[in-house]
Design a protein around this motif. Structure first.
Motif, mmCIF file in Angstrom:
data_model
loop_
_atom_site.group_PDB
_atom_site.id
_atom_site.type_symbol
_atom_site.label_atom_id
_atom_site.label_comp_id
_atom_site.label_asym_id
_atom_site.label_seq_id
_atom_site.Cartn_x
_atom_site.Cartn_y
_atom_site.Cartn_z
ATOM 1 N N MET A 1 0.634 -1.430 0.219
ATOM 2 C CA MET A 1 0.191 -0.033 0.027
ATOM 3 C C MET A 1 0.604 1.139 -0.091
ATOM 4 O O MET A 1 1.706 1.709 1.048
ATOM 5 C CB MET A 1 -0.955 0.139 1.641
ATOM 6 C CG MET A 1 -2.190 1.522 0.690
ATOM 7 S SD MET A 1 -3.002 0.741 2.823
ATOM 8 C CE MET A 1 -2.142 1.380 3.952
ATOM 9 N N ARG A 78 -5.838 5.516 6.047
ATOM 10 C CA ARG A 78 -5.251 4.060 5.795
ATOM 11 C C ARG A 78 -4.506 3.377 6.394
ATOM 12 O O ARG A 78 -4.256 1.998 6.497
ATOM 13 C CB ARG A 78 -4.244 3.978 4.642
ATOM 14 C CG ARG A 78 -4.792 4.712 3.284
ATOM 15 C CD ARG A 78 -5.842 4.153 2.435
ATOM 16 N NE ARG A 78 -6.363 4.257 1.274
ATOM 17 C CZ ARG A 78 -7.919 4.233 1.209
ATOM 18 N NH1 ARG A 78 -8.488 3.892 1.804
ATOM 19 N NH2 ARG A 78 -8.226 4.065 -0.414
ATOM 20 N N PRO A 131 -11.925 2.282 -1.570
ATOM 21 C CA PRO A 131 -10.905 1.314 -1.842
ATOM 22 C C PRO A 131 -9.756 1.407 -2.205
ATOM 23 O O PRO A 131 -10.166 2.156 -3.326
ATOM 24 C CB PRO A 131 -10.761 0.530 -1.844
ATOM 25 C CG PRO A 131 -12.648 -0.121 -2.523
ATOM 26 C CD PRO A 131 -12.691 1.220 -2.164
ATOM 27 N N ASP A 134 -6.267 -2.239 -5.987
ATOM 28 C CA ASP A 134 -6.497 -3.324 -4.749
ATOM 29 C C ASP A 134 -7.300 -3.801 -3.961
ATOM 30 O O ASP A 134 -7.314 -4.675 -3.380
ATOM 31 C CB ASP A 134 -4.786 -3.108 -3.594
ATOM 32 C CG ASP A 134 -3.525 -3.317 -5.216
ATOM 33 O OD1 ASP A 134 -4.185 -4.275 -6.670
ATOM 34 O OD2 ASP A 134 -2.658 -3.458 -5.455
ATOM 35 N N GLN A 136 -8.150 -2.347 -1.037
ATOM 36 C CA GLN A 136 -7.644 -2.296 0.440
ATOM 37 C C GLN A 136 -7.714 -0.769 0.852
ATOM 38 O O GLN A 136 -7.290 0.713 0.095
ATOM 39 C CB GLN A 136 -6.177 -2.068 0.638
ATOM 40 C CG GLN A 136 -5.046 -3.556 0.155
ATOM 41 C CD GLN A 136 -3.733 -3.181 -0.067
ATOM 42 O OE1 GLN A 136 -3.354 -3.759 0.981
ATOM 43 N NE2 GLN A 136 -3.501 -2.439 -0.893
ATOM 44 N N ARG A 137 -8.183 -1.142 2.371
ATOM 45 C CA ARG A 137 -9.080 0.238 2.307
ATOM 46 C C ARG A 137 -7.709 0.876 3.677
ATOM 47 O O ARG A 137 -7.919 1.483 4.419
ATOM 48 C CB ARG A 137 -10.427 -0.005 3.375
ATOM 49 C CG ARG A 137 -11.533 -0.079 2.137
ATOM 50 C CD ARG A 137 -12.639 0.341 3.027
ATOM 51 N NE ARG A 137 -13.840 0.323 1.851
ATOM 52 C CZ ARG A 137 -13.895 -0.742 1.475
ATOM 53 N NH1 ARG A 137 -13.561 -2.098 1.443
ATOM 54 N NH2 ARG A 137 -15.305 -0.172 -0.013
ATOM 55 N N VAL A 139 -4.811 -0.485 6.873
ATOM 56 C CA VAL A 139 -3.895 -1.241 7.597
ATOM 57 C C VAL A 139 -3.598 -1.239 8.777
ATOM 58 O O VAL A 139 -3.091 -0.068 9.595
ATOM 59 C CB VAL A 139 -2.171 -1.511 7.476
ATOM 60 C CG1 VAL A 139 -1.378 -2.393 8.181
ATOM 61 C CG2 VAL A 139 -2.488 -1.654 6.116
ATOM 62 N N GLY A 180 -11.371 -5.236 3.783
ATOM 63 C CA GLY A 180 -9.863 -4.510 2.771
ATOM 64 C C GLY A 180 -9.333 -4.077 3.771
ATOM 65 O O GLY A 180 -8.354 -3.256 3.856
ATOM 66 N N ILE A 181 -9.311 -4.375 5.418
ATOM 67 C CA ILE A 181 -8.119 -4.028 6.022
ATOM 68 C C ILE A 181 -7.162 -5.101 6.830
ATOM 69 O O ILE A 181 -8.063 -6.267 7.567
ATOM 70 C CB ILE A 181 -9.424 -3.079 7.642
ATOM 71 C CG1 ILE A 181 -9.721 -2.136 6.849
ATOM 72 C CG2 ILE A 181 -8.344 -2.490 8.669
ATOM 73 C CD1 ILE A 181 -10.874 -1.655 8.117
ATOM 74 N N ARG A 182 -6.349 -5.124 6.664
ATOM 75 C CA ARG A 182 -5.555 -5.411 7.491
ATOM 76 C C ARG A 182 -5.265 -5.585 9.014
ATOM 77 O O ARG A 182 -5.108 -4.426 9.120
ATOM 78 C CB ARG A 182 -4.084 -5.997 6.654
ATOM 79 C CG ARG A 182 -4.443 -6.688 5.060
ATOM 80 C CD ARG A 182 -2.805 -6.421 4.079
ATOM 81 N NE ARG A 182 -2.284 -5.367 4.137
ATOM 82 C CZ ARG A 182 -0.928 -4.826 5.065
ATOM 83 N NH1 ARG A 182 -0.181 -5.359 4.647
ATOM 84 N NH2 ARG A 182 -0.502 -3.844 4.001
ATOM 85 N N ASP A 234 1.327 -5.488 0.786
ATOM 86 C CA ASP A 234 -0.051 -6.042 1.219
ATOM 87 C C ASP A 234 -0.281 -7.463 1.652
ATOM 88 O O ASP A 234 -0.892 -7.328 1.772
ATOM 89 C CB ASP A 234 -0.322 -6.255 -0.860
ATOM 90 C CG ASP A 234 -0.154 -4.183 -0.780
ATOM 91 O OD1 ASP A 234 0.005 -3.596 -0.002
ATOM 92 O OD2 ASP A 234 -0.328 -4.183 -1.709
ATOM 93 N N ASN A 237 -0.750 -9.517 6.839
ATOM 94 C CA ASN A 237 -2.858 -9.855 7.053
ATOM 95 C C ASN A 237 -2.340 -11.101 8.453
ATOM 96 O O ASN A 237 -2.193 -12.085 8.314
ATOM 97 C CB ASN A 237 -2.834 -10.168 6.359
ATOM 98 C CG ASN A 237 -4.780 -9.651 6.652
ATOM 99 O OD1 ASN A 237 -4.261 -8.894 8.077
ATOM 100 N ND2 ASN A 237 -5.960 -9.965 6.244
#
Length: 252
Positions: A1, A78, A131, A134, A136-137, A139, A180-182, A234, A237
């Motif tokens: 990200m 993010r 997002p 990819d 993703q929203r 981390v 989409g949150i790791r 990315d 996780n």
């Protein structure tokens, strides 16, 4: 990200691990809200791209205000990093009697419940953002400790609070995957932070001698570098990463 043109929230951001992390994220293009107690912020360094907000992680309303500050910067939130914590020492049963029960509850409230509160309220805000390409929203990087695995004499409260952070990692990552949150956790060993500034050089040398390699204390900047790696990698996780020079703590 990619951190460029994003917002980040870092608790415990006025000193130690948090300050190093806030600086590292700002250097990579993020607009950082560094959260800490008001007294700590008074002593905080002036860093380009870092804005300080006073808040107590045990207060839902104050955490909500800090999250609002991070989401009000005109760029998507993010990154969230929880570094706030305390580590008093007391035995379960010592010469003066049983462990102070209120102190135990306080340690768990700050280190574990505070971490959960920040993660949950920040995730609520991140889930409302668009997002990236990819999907993703955001981390979340939480901070545990090798004490979660190798708790020493007198570390019952600290070790159990950090063990809770370790146990939180995977279910939180699974809960937040749909948004989409790791979620990852770093478990540092002995880091040269302000908490060690009051001890003698002889004592510090003794701590460093116990680390297999490199035989020294970790630096806050190394923790910060690992945070940025987790954010930018990315496929990391649900993982707990020990940063300890292969140290395994003895009973005392």
């Amino acid at each position: 990200m990619d951190l460029t043109s994003t917002a980040a929230l870092v608790t415990g951001g006025a000193s130690g691990l948090g300050a190093a992390t806030a600086t590292a994220l700002a250097q990579r293009g993020a607009q950082v809200v560094a959260v800490d107690l008001a007294a700590a912020i008074d002593q905080a360094p002036d860093v380009d791209g870092v804005r300080y907000v006073a808040a107590d992680v045990t207060s839902e309303s104050e955490v909500r205000q800090a999250v609002a500050a991070a989401t009000g910067l005109g760029v998507p939130l993010r990154t969230v990093v929880s570094c706030a914590g305390i580590g008093p020492s007391m035995r379960v049963l010592g010469r003066k009697g049983v462990h102070d029960l209120a102190l135990y509850a306080k340690v768990v409230s700050i280190n574990l419940v505070g971490t959960f509160t920040v993660m949950a309220l920040a995730a609520e805000a991140m889930a409302q953002t668009e997002p990236d390409a990819d999907g993703q929203r955001g981390v979340v990087v939480n901070t545990a400790s090798i004490a979660a695995y190798d708790g020493q004499v007198g570390q019952a409260a600290y070790a159990s609070s950090k063990g809770g952070v370790v146990g939180l990692t995977l279910p939180a990552a699974r809960d937040l995957a749909q948004y989409g949150i790791r979620v990852c956790t770093i478990a540092p060993g002995i880091v040269d932070t302000p908490m060690l500034a009051t001890v003698s050089e002889e004592f510090r040398a003794g701590l460093a001698a116990g680390v297999p390699f490199p035989q020294r204390l970790a630096r806050p900047e190394e923790y910060a570098r690992l945070v940025t790696m987790v954010v930018e990698h990315d496929y990391l996780n649900g993982e707990v990463i020990r940063m300890d020079g292969a140290l395994r703590m003895a009973p005392r």
